[in-house]
Design an enzyme around this catalytic site. Sequence first.
Site, PDB file in Angstrom:
ATOM      1  N   ASP A 165       0.891  -0.891  -0.372  1.00  0.00           N
ATOM      2  CA  ASP A 165       0.113  -0.339  -0.182  1.00  0.00           C
ATOM      3  C   ASP A 165       0.835   1.338   0.013  1.00  0.00           C
ATOM      4  O   ASP A 165       0.846   1.927   0.960  1.00  0.00           O
ATOM      5  CB  ASP A 165      -0.525  -0.121   0.819  1.00  0.00           C
ATOM      6  CG  ASP A 165      -1.969   1.198   0.800  1.00  0.00           C
ATOM      7  OD1 ASP A 165      -2.347   1.741   0.360  1.00  0.00           O
ATOM      8  OD2 ASP A 165      -2.021   1.680   1.969  1.00  0.00           O
TER       9      ASP A 165
ATOM     10  N   GLU B  21      -1.191  -1.257  -4.938  1.00  0.00           N
ATOM     11  CA  GLU B  21      -2.662  -0.499  -5.061  1.00  0.00           C
ATOM     12  C   GLU B  21      -2.501   0.280  -6.264  1.00  0.00           C
ATOM     13  O   GLU B  21      -1.162   1.717  -6.647  1.00  0.00           O
ATOM     14  CB  GLU B  21      -3.415   0.811  -3.789  1.00  0.00           C
ATOM     15  CG  GLU B  21      -3.950   1.443  -3.822  1.00  0.00           C
ATOM     16  CD  GLU B  21      -4.438   2.062  -3.124  1.00  0.00           C
ATOM     17  OE1 GLU B  21      -4.746   2.904  -2.721  1.00  0.00           O
ATOM     18  OE2 GLU B  21      -4.738   1.057  -1.923  1.00  0.00           O
TER      19      GLU B  21
ATOM     20  N   ASP C 219      -2.561   0.980   6.773  1.00  0.00           N
ATOM     21  CA  ASP C 219      -1.714   0.838   5.706  1.00  0.00           C
ATOM     22  C   ASP C 219      -1.178  -0.445   5.839  1.00  0.00           C
ATOM     23  O   ASP C 219      -1.673  -1.527   4.547  1.00  0.00           O
ATOM     24  CB  ASP C 219      -0.546   1.874   5.837  1.00  0.00           C
ATOM     25  CG  ASP C 219      -0.929   3.145   5.938  1.00  0.00           C
ATOM     26  OD1 ASP C 219      -1.647   3.904   5.008  1.00  0.00           O
ATOM     27  OD2 ASP C 219      -0.967   3.366   7.347  1.00  0.00           O
TER      28      ASP C 219
END
Length: 200
Positions: A7, A68, A141
């Site tokens: 992430d 991501e 996260d």
Amino acid sequence: MRVLGVDPGLTRCGIGVVDGERGRRARCVEVGVVRTPAETELPRRLQVVGEEVERWLDRHRPEVVAVERVFSQHNVSTVMGTAQVSGVVALLAAQRDVPVAFHTPSEVKAAISGSGRADKKQVAAMVTKILGLDTPPKPADAADALALAVCHVWRGPMLARIAEAQTRAEALAKNHRNRLQEASRAARRSGEKPSKGHRR
């Protein structure tokens, strides 16, 4: 399949490793967060994140890195930092010949919770349940990194098959167009009349 989920972020970069196969229970191997102070210069922050990602790549040797996909937000500086971290992660994976897959936030949410509009709390709760963890990963996260990894474990093979089928379809369409063009040229050649200089 072993997947390293990332992430991306400069202040907090979530990292998580998951083992699993579609249709089977996934297992959390390790999860963590790389932090860099906001007052530190950008090149040094990217270096810190990159060095830690390298350690995870070397330690866990994932088959795929799931990142991501960055989308524009109101905070341009945040988007820039996220994109820069994504680039560093992709480069480090490519240097080790590890494939990189990008998943949108809505794809991850839908894969994990069934809803592309799930909030972070819902995602964390589902990740905890799916991986059989005692407590939800913190901060968010870290949970998002594991969610990315699980998403790819479940969706990756299907996406690969779709991409392969699309490639085959494009190749067949190209061959078909080439045959049509060749047939058209042959028809034009056969229909050409001899020039006047060759008439008897």
